[in-house]
Design a protein around this motif. Structure first.
Motif, PDB file in Angstrom:
ATOM      1  N   LEU A   1     -29.389   5.679  27.195  1.00  0.00           N
ATOM      2  CA  LEU A   1     -30.845   5.838  27.184  1.00  0.00           C
ATOM      3  C   LEU A   1     -31.262   5.977  25.728  1.00  0.00           C
ATOM      4  O   LEU A   1     -31.082   7.028  25.107  1.00  0.00           O
ATOM      5  N   GLU A   2     -31.804   4.895  25.187  1.00  0.00           N
ATOM      6  CA  GLU A   2     -31.980   4.859  23.731  1.00  0.00           C
ATOM      7  C   GLU A   2     -33.335   5.369  23.263  1.00  0.00           C
ATOM      8  O   GLU A   2     -34.338   5.281  23.958  1.00  0.00           O
ATOM      9  N   GLU A   3     -33.301   5.914  22.079  1.00  0.00           N
ATOM     10  CA  GLU A   3     -34.474   6.229  21.264  1.00  0.00           C
ATOM     11  C   GLU A   3     -35.514   7.089  21.982  1.00  0.00           C
ATOM     12  O   GLU A   3     -36.626   6.632  22.256  1.00  0.00           O
ATOM     13  N   PRO A   4     -35.180   8.346  22.282  1.00  0.00           N
ATOM     14  CA  PRO A   4     -36.185   9.265  22.838  1.00  0.00           C
ATOM     15  C   PRO A   4     -37.183   9.646  21.750  1.00  0.00           C
ATOM     16  O   PRO A   4     -36.951  10.568  20.964  1.00  0.00           O
ATOM     17  N   GLU A   5     -38.299   8.944  21.700  1.00  0.00           N
ATOM     18  CA  GLU A   5     -39.208   9.030  20.556  1.00  0.00           C
ATOM     19  C   GLU A   5     -40.631   9.394  20.973  1.00  0.00           C
ATOM     20  O   GLU A   5     -41.241   8.719  21.802  1.00  0.00           O
ATOM     21  N   PHE A   6     -41.139  10.469  20.391  1.00  0.00           N
ATOM     22  CA  PHE A   6     -42.540  10.835  20.566  1.00  0.00           C
ATOM     23  C   PHE A   6     -43.146  10.884  19.165  1.00  0.00           C
ATOM     24  O   PHE A   6     -42.692  11.632  18.305  1.00  0.00           O
ATOM     25  N   TRP A   7     -44.152  10.072  18.931  1.00  0.00           N
ATOM     26  CA  TRP A   7     -44.738  10.008  17.597  1.00  0.00           C
ATOM     27  C   TRP A   7     -45.413  11.326  17.249  1.00  0.00           C
ATOM     28  O   TRP A   7     -46.128  11.910  18.065  1.00  0.00           O
ATOM     29  N   ALA A   8     -45.202  11.779  16.020  1.00  0.00           N
ATOM     30  CA  ALA A   8     -45.797  13.033  15.578  1.00  0.00           C
ATOM     31  C   ALA A   8     -47.317  12.965  15.610  1.00  0.00           C
ATOM     32  O   ALA A   8     -47.986  13.978  15.834  1.00  0.00           O
ATOM     33  N   PHE A   9     -47.890  11.764  15.403  1.00  0.00           N
ATOM     34  CA  PHE A   9     -49.349  11.630  15.421  1.00  0.00           C
ATOM     35  C   PHE A   9     -49.871  11.296  16.818  1.00  0.00           C
ATOM     36  O   PHE A   9     -51.058  11.060  17.011  1.00  0.00           O
ATOM     37  N   GLY A  10     -48.977  11.279  17.828  1.00  0.00           N
ATOM     38  CA  GLY A  10     -49.403  11.151  19.221  1.00  0.00           C
ATOM     39  C   GLY A  10     -49.640  12.534  19.809  1.00  0.00           C
ATOM     40  O   GLY A  10     -49.549  13.555  19.125  1.00  0.00           O
ATOM     41  N   GLY A  11     -49.937  12.581  21.118  1.00  0.00           N
ATOM     42  CA  GLY A  11     -50.127  13.860  21.773  1.00  0.00           C
ATOM     43  C   GLY A  11     -51.563  14.163  22.142  1.00  0.00           C
ATOM     44  O   GLY A  11     -51.909  15.323  22.401  1.00  0.00           O
ATOM     45  N   TYR A  12     -52.409  13.121  22.193  1.00  0.00           N
ATOM     46  CA  TYR A  12     -53.832  13.316  22.521  1.00  0.00           C
ATOM     47  C   TYR A  12     -54.168  12.753  23.897  1.00  0.00           C
ATOM     48  O   TYR A  12     -55.337  12.568  24.222  1.00  0.00           O
ATOM     49  N   GLU A  13     -53.151  12.497  24.704  1.00  0.00           N
ATOM     50  CA  GLU A  13     -53.340  11.911  26.024  1.00  0.00           C
ATOM     51  C   GLU A  13     -53.306  12.999  27.100  1.00  0.00           C
ATOM     52  O   GLU A  13     -52.722  14.069  26.901  1.00  0.00           O
ATOM     53  N   ALA A  14     -53.931  12.713  28.251  1.00  0.00           N
ATOM     54  CA  ALA A  14     -54.072  13.709  29.315  1.00  0.00           C
ATOM     55  C   ALA A  14     -52.730  14.271  29.804  1.00  0.00           C
ATOM     56  O   ALA A  14     -52.623  15.489  30.004  1.00  0.00           O
ATOM     57  N   PRO A  15     -51.694  13.450  30.050  1.00  0.00           N
ATOM     58  CA  PRO A  15     -50.427  14.020  30.533  1.00  0.00           C
ATOM     59  C   PRO A  15     -49.822  15.029  29.555  1.00  0.00           C
ATOM     60  O   PRO A  15     -49.215  16.020  29.980  1.00  0.00           O
TER      61      PRO A  15
END
Length: 700
Positions: free
Chosen positions: A140-154
């Protein structure tokens, strides 16, 4: 199947080269087998689950490969999920979003995803199909959450559930930034845990689980959050693929006041961080290198940087498993420019041959107890939280190009000291600091995840370790509501708890005795040592003093690294060093970076260059053996005065190989070009590769 067909099938399997049994080398591929890119590693990792998976996998299996499965955990061609075909609901709203509400896309209709429970179940459905197809491992490759993301409802909902209070826009305060990244980290940790538990349960423990991931340094540099080091402690987690290549290693950094690409040095450090994540856990790591990269460059650029990254990965003698390349179809069938030309063209025969020599040598690369030349026992502390402070900037505090980390490392690495990375998440393992004399750390670029980190460090110092702490401790992330300033703790900076554990007042410029060990405190941020020219000498002098105080007796600064692994010699010479002399290997060698495989009486390596050599003096001269080749060699037989083997390689490429013999041959298979080198007692052979194998017989 009738008896006759069963017999024929058995014969076919016996005739097949047993490439896939060792699982020492691998590549990832999304296409069916084709003769033009049959690189002959042990494992074909089939990428992506779709209606063609069985056909694709079968095409490689029929050629003797072990089949495994890889898919993205943070992104992928999952249009059926996003468009509602999976559960009757659309899921584009689960895409990561930036502050403006825009989805962050990996590609057309491929958003980076927030790993919700529904999405985790979707990934499980892909994994189930792969296991049903008989794969031996899941990646399961590249578990990536962008640092500038995080503005979505979930994500906002996950925040409320995890922290118990209302979501805060991460760009609002340093605390919001830190907490946002910490949650992103936790979400992918949870997702991988859930899927790996499912894999082990569904396969009854027969299928192994790996995470192909960029290095912690690269993710922090690119403003990405990922679980990284903590994954090594996950039940069911068997190891990593270290995704290091030119594209990650060419990220520029500062040294001696100059910001530029330092591909070899960066690759060395990237592999270092990924190796150290598993070193005390005894789990597996595969080192990846790519002969090209995602960015469109020239073939010349690819070649120079491939040599640099390839050399860097071989300087880790406790790793002998490799993903030899991703996407071989892109390499062998792709077209890129040459320097000074505007016309895209396919890979040159010379580079293809060189690359295949390098790749095939990995099948023979041994583990070794040898160490890279230089002062041993100097470690740099690193933690996952280095990803939590990268975006955005708060109160004017900046850490350009991770200079607070590179400021502790490059002054030493550039002077030929093979520093080691120590992950604070692994300090609980007994062997985590086993070979470390001097440990250097700072909280300018990261923060401790728990008080146990300080307890473990203090215990190590009291037993005789020497700790060097650098930092002004005035960055805004010191104020984040964390364990050092909550629940009865009132420290203004995380290091205050460390100094309390050590029983010292953090006075700079003093060697503080603690038990049998020593602590030094330097009240400046490490970035100050590299962002301006000529500012690192005091730091280097201090580390030398600390090393001597630890009982070390072999302090040595130089401009090179050197390692022997069986018959292979790996070397690199630093540029940007006061010493500009070349490193000369004074023994007969075969140059494995030269597609003509010349025998040299000595090899001169200049500053900024690397070398990969086959040392003839470390192999019994004259004994029949294939020493190196741009093809996979099997069916080796030496009977009487006849030496034979089969060489297999991609169609439309050329094989060059050197064979050791006791005397000049009297006959070689017709149609094969050859030349005898009397001094080395080696035979140079040249002929076109074939994926069906070329049978070579030599009489002598």
């Amino acid at each position: 199947m009738n008896t006759r067909n069963s017999f024929l099938a058995a014969l076919l399997l016996l005739a097949m080269p047993a490439f896939g049994q060792k699982e020492k080398t691998s590549f990832q591929i999304a296409e069916k087998w084709r003769p033009e890119y049959d690189v002959r590693a042990d494992v074909a990792i089939m990428y992506g689950m779709d209606s063609t998976f069985h056909t694709r996998a079968q095409s490689w299996k029929e050629k003797g490969y072990t089949i495994q499965f890889m898919t993205g955990i943070a992104w992928g061609e999952y249009q059926d999920y996003f468009k509602g075909n999976f559960d009757g609901k659309t899921h584009y709203e689960e895409g990561q979003k930036d502050v403006s509400g825009n989805i962050i896309w990996h590609g057309p209709e491929v958003p980076y995803i927030v790993p919700t429970e529904t999405y985790i179940n979707y990934i499980k459905s892909h994994v189930k199909k792969a296991i049903d197809e008989g794969v031996t491992a899941v990646y399961l490759e590249e578990p990536e959450f962008w640092a500038f993301g995080g503005y979505e409802a979930p994500f906002k909902k996950a925040w409320q559930d995890y922290y118990g209070f209302k979501w805060m826009p991460q760009d609002s305060t340093a605390e919001a930034t830190y907490l946002s990244s910490k949650l992103k980290y936790q979400m992918f940790f949870h997702a991988l845990k859930e899927v790996f538990v499912y894999v082990k349960d569904y396969s009854k423990g027969k299928v192994r689980c790996f995470v192909p991931t960029h290095s912690l340094l690269n993710y922090a540099s690119w403003h990405i959050v990922s679980p990284e080091a903590s994954l090594a402690q996950l039940p069911g987690m068997d190891g990593y693929i270290a995704q290091v290549w030119t594209g990650t290693s060419r990220v520029p950094n500062y040294f001696n006041g100059v910001r530029k690409e330092r591909v070899f040095e960066n690759a060395y450090l990237e592999y270092n961080t990924l190796y150290s994540m598993i070193a005390p856990t005894k789990k597996q790591v595969y080192f990846l290198t790519d002969p090209i990269e995602d960015g469109v460059r020239s073939w010349d650029d690819y070649k120079v940087n491939y040599q640099a990254t390839f050399t860097a990965k071989l300087l880790y003698p406790k790793v002998d498993k490799y993903e030899v390349m991703p996407w071989p179809n892109r390499i062998y069938l792709g077209k890129f420019k040459m320097e000074g030309s505007d016309e895209a063209q396919p890979i040159s025969p010379a580079y293809a041959t060189q690359m295949q020599v390098m790749v095939n040598s990995l099948n023979d690369m041994p583990l070794s107890d040898n160490k890279v030349s230089g002062t041993q026992g100097i470690g740099i502390l690193l933690g996952n939280s280095i990803m939590f402070q990268r975006f955005p900037t708060h109160k004017g505090y900046e850490d350009p190009q991770l200079s607070n980390w590179y400021g502790m490392v490059l002054p030493l690495l550039k002077r030929g000291i093979p520093v080691q990375t120590i992950h604070m998440e692994n300090l609980g393992f007994a062997d985590a600091l086993k070979d470390i004399r001097v440990l250097i750390m700072s909280y300018a670029d990261m923060k401790p995840f728990a008080a146990t980190v300080h307890e473990q460090l203090a215990a190590w110092v009291r037993k005789g370790g020497v700790l060097v702490y650098e930092g002004r401790d005035d960055d805004p992330f010191q104020e984040v509501q964390e364990w050092w300033n909550t629940k009865g703790n009132h420290y203004k900076a995380a290091s205050e708890d460390l100094f309390k554990q050590l029983g010292i007042k953090a006075t700079t410029g003093i060697a503080h005795p603690v038990g049998r060990g020593t602590v030094y405190v330097v009240r400046k941020d490490p970035k100050e040592q590299v962002m301006e020219a000529g500012q690192d000498q005091a730091f280097v002098d201090l580390i030398k003093e600390a090393y001597v105080r630890s009982g070390g007796k072999n302090w040595k600064m130089k401009n090179s690294f050197y390692l022997e692994r069986g018959p292979f010699t790996i070397a690199a010479v630093m540029d940007e060093h006061a010493d500009t002399t070349a490193l000369t290997i004074k023994e007969p060698v075969i140059d494995l970076f030269d597609p003509s495989l010349p025998v040299l009486s000595q090899k001169v390596i200049r500053p900024g260059e690397q070398a990969y050599l086959y040392a003839l003096n470390r192999k019994p001269l004259g004994k029949p053996a294939v020493l190196c080749a741009a093809a996979r060699v099997t069916a080796v037989n030496n009977a009487g005065r006849k030496f034979s083997f089969t060489a297999t390689g991609p169609l439309l490429t050329n094989n060059v190989m050197r064979v050791s013999l006791p005397v000049k041959p009297v006959k070689v298979t017709e149609g094969i070009e050859y030349a005898w080198d009397k001094g080395s007692k080696t035979l140079l052979l040249k002929f076109p590769n074939s994926p069906d194998g070329v049978k070579v017989a030599i009489a002598y």
